[in-house]
Design an enzyme around this catalytic site. Structure first.
Site, PDB file in Angstrom:
ATOM      1  N   PHE A  12      21.304  -2.026  -7.019  1.00 49.42           N
ATOM      2  CA  PHE A  12      21.702  -0.715  -7.544  1.00 49.42           C
ATOM      3  C   PHE A  12      20.709   0.385  -7.135  1.00 49.42           C
ATOM      4  CE2 PHE A  12      20.990   1.808 -11.630  1.00 49.42           C
ATOM      5  CZ  PHE A  12      21.822   2.849 -11.241  1.00 49.42           C
ATOM      6  N   ASN A  32      18.883 -10.755   0.076  1.00 50.82           N
ATOM      7  CA  ASN A  32      19.407 -12.122   0.187  1.00 50.82           C
ATOM      8  C   ASN A  32      20.846 -12.207  -0.342  1.00 50.82           C
ATOM      9  OD1 ASN A  32      19.081 -11.859  -2.540  1.00 50.82           O
ATOM     10  ND2 ASN A  32      17.447 -13.381  -2.725  1.00 50.82           N
ATOM     11  N   LEU A  73      11.911  -3.812  -3.964  1.00 53.16           N
ATOM     12  CA  LEU A  73      12.884  -3.751  -5.072  1.00 53.16           C
ATOM     13  C   LEU A  73      13.598  -5.091  -5.230  1.00 53.16           C
ATOM     14  CD1 LEU A  73      14.661  -0.368  -4.143  1.00 53.16           C
ATOM     15  CD2 LEU A  73      12.735  -0.646  -5.663  1.00 53.16           C
ATOM     16  N   ASN A  99       4.347 -12.008   0.294  1.00 53.39           N
ATOM     17  CA  ASN A  99       4.767 -11.879   1.702  1.00 53.39           C
ATOM     18  C   ASN A  99       4.842 -10.412   2.127  1.00 53.39           C
ATOM     19  OD1 ASN A  99       4.927 -14.601   2.212  1.00 53.39           O
ATOM     20  ND2 ASN A  99       7.096 -14.758   1.654  1.00 53.39           N
ATOM     21  N   TYR A 145      11.022 -13.190 -15.741  1.00 52.94           N
ATOM     22  CA  TYR A 145      11.060 -11.840 -15.175  1.00 52.94           C
ATOM     23  C   TYR A 145       9.799 -11.067 -15.571  1.00 52.94           C
ATOM     24  CZ  TYR A 145      12.973  -7.221 -13.971  1.00 52.94           C
ATOM     25  OH  TYR A 145      13.188  -5.976 -13.427  1.00 52.94           O
ATOM     26  N   TYR A 159      -4.703  -6.677  -3.670  1.00 50.17           N
ATOM     27  CA  TYR A 159      -4.598  -6.264  -2.265  1.00 50.17           C
ATOM     28  C   TYR A 159      -5.226  -4.889  -2.064  1.00 50.17           C
ATOM     29  CZ  TYR A 159      -2.339  -9.902   0.381  1.00 50.17           C
ATOM     30  OH  TYR A 159      -2.117 -11.059   1.083  1.00 50.17           O
TER      31      TYR A 159
END
Ligand code: UDP
Length: 308
Positions: A12, A32, A73, A99, A145, A159
């Protein structure tokens, strides 16, 4: 022309963001298609400057293009959807985000991480300010989640600290608008389907729980603003207009005509209150939502009317 990679491009927020970005950037979209419909791709594929790669960020393959910006996202965000694939949800947030951070490091790209109000869990501080550390259950239905998104924030933080990657965290609160999936199971999409089909609005619990709903165009504007301004702390993105579900029902009744309601048992770990403190967004991004809920719901209704 600079290149933006958007993971979860067919979701969305992804679709709405990609539409705006392609006016100015070359966009590589990755999805995906696990929690979004292939039919939506037809619209995306019509856009100039857009290339789609069907891929899962957990198994991200080499991307040869030079990438300047990454929006992460990718993750099912609807409670019924992420709860039906809990391990996958965790892997998406940990392995998938890792990744993309490696890709950002290789390209010296800016990465914008879509985090969530769910990092605050069932909050004991109200409204939720970014310095609040949250009240999240590690072993409940929503944990895959909530904890997945929390560890993704930590990866971004490390990072930035260790490799100086410009990874920026935004905590997105409830967002609605055209492009929502009618089968998403979210309250606004469900109520839209109920209104159009003239079936009762179903409320989980007594309807006293609150949410603050942000219209998609406002959210996209904030996300694009994040590309151009650097910040090394999380920023809440959402609407400050907090309403209970009972008030939402009233707005639906006033806007679209009276509908029946049905109250059923509440769902496990459902946050009782939610409202963002957006002082940081206002100050750092010079942004605040502009769309009022009635206008936003009318635009959303017109979209659902055309699509279902
Ligand atoms: N909810 C509801 N009826 C529905 C769908 C959701 O009463 O048809 C409730 C849900 O339990 C929650 C609120 O509405 O209290 C917002 O749910 P949603 O799934 O939209 O977002 P989230 O729980 O992630 O805030």
């Amino acid at each position: 022309m600079k290149t933006v990679l958007v993971s979860g491009c067919n979701g969305f927020i992804g679709q709405n963001l990609v539409k705006k970005l392609t006016n100015e950037f070359k966009v590589i979209g990755i999805d995906n298609l696990v929690s979004s419909s292939r039919a939506n791709l037809v619209n995306l594929n019509k856009l100039k400057n857009f290339n789609f790669i069907e891929q899962d960020i957990i198994y991200l393959e080499q991307i040869d293009d030079k990438i300047d910006y990454i929006f992460n996202l990718a993750c099912p965000a609807s409670p019924p959807k992420y709860q039906s694939k809990p391990i996958f949800t965790l892997e998406t947030n940990f392995i998938g985000t890792h990744n993309l951070l490696k890709l950002a490091k290789k390209n010296n790209a800016i990465l914008i991480q879509a985090s969530t109000s769910e990092v605050y869990g069932d909050p004991e501080v109200h409204p939720q300010v970014e310095t609040y550390k949250g009240n999240v259950n590690t072993i409940g239905k929503r944990s895959c989640y909530d904890e997945g998104k929390r560890v993704a924030e930590t990866l971004c933080y490390e990072y930035r600290k260790n490799y100086n990657i410009k990874a920026k965290i935004v905590r997105i609160f409830n967002t609605y608008g055209p492009g929502m999936d009618s089968k998403d199971g979210r309250v606004i999409s469900n109520f839209m389907v109920n209104t159009i089909n003239k079936t009762p609005l179903v409320i989980y619990g007594d309807g006293s729980q609150t949410r603050s709903f942000c219209f998609i165009d406002d959210m996209v504007e904030a996300l694009i603003q994040c590309m151009h301004i650097d910040f090394d702390f999380p920023i809440n993105l959402g609407n400050e207009n907090e309403i209970s579900l009972n008030e939402l029902v009233d707005i639906f009744n006033k806007t679209f005509g009276i509908n029946k309601t049905k109250y059923i048992e509440s769902v496990e770990d459902d946050p009782k209150i939610r409202k963002p403190d957006i002082s940081r967004a206002k100050k750092i991004l010079n942004w605040e939502p502009r769309t009022n809920i009635k206008d936003g719901l009318e635009q959303t209704y017109n979209y659902f009317k055309k699509t279902i």
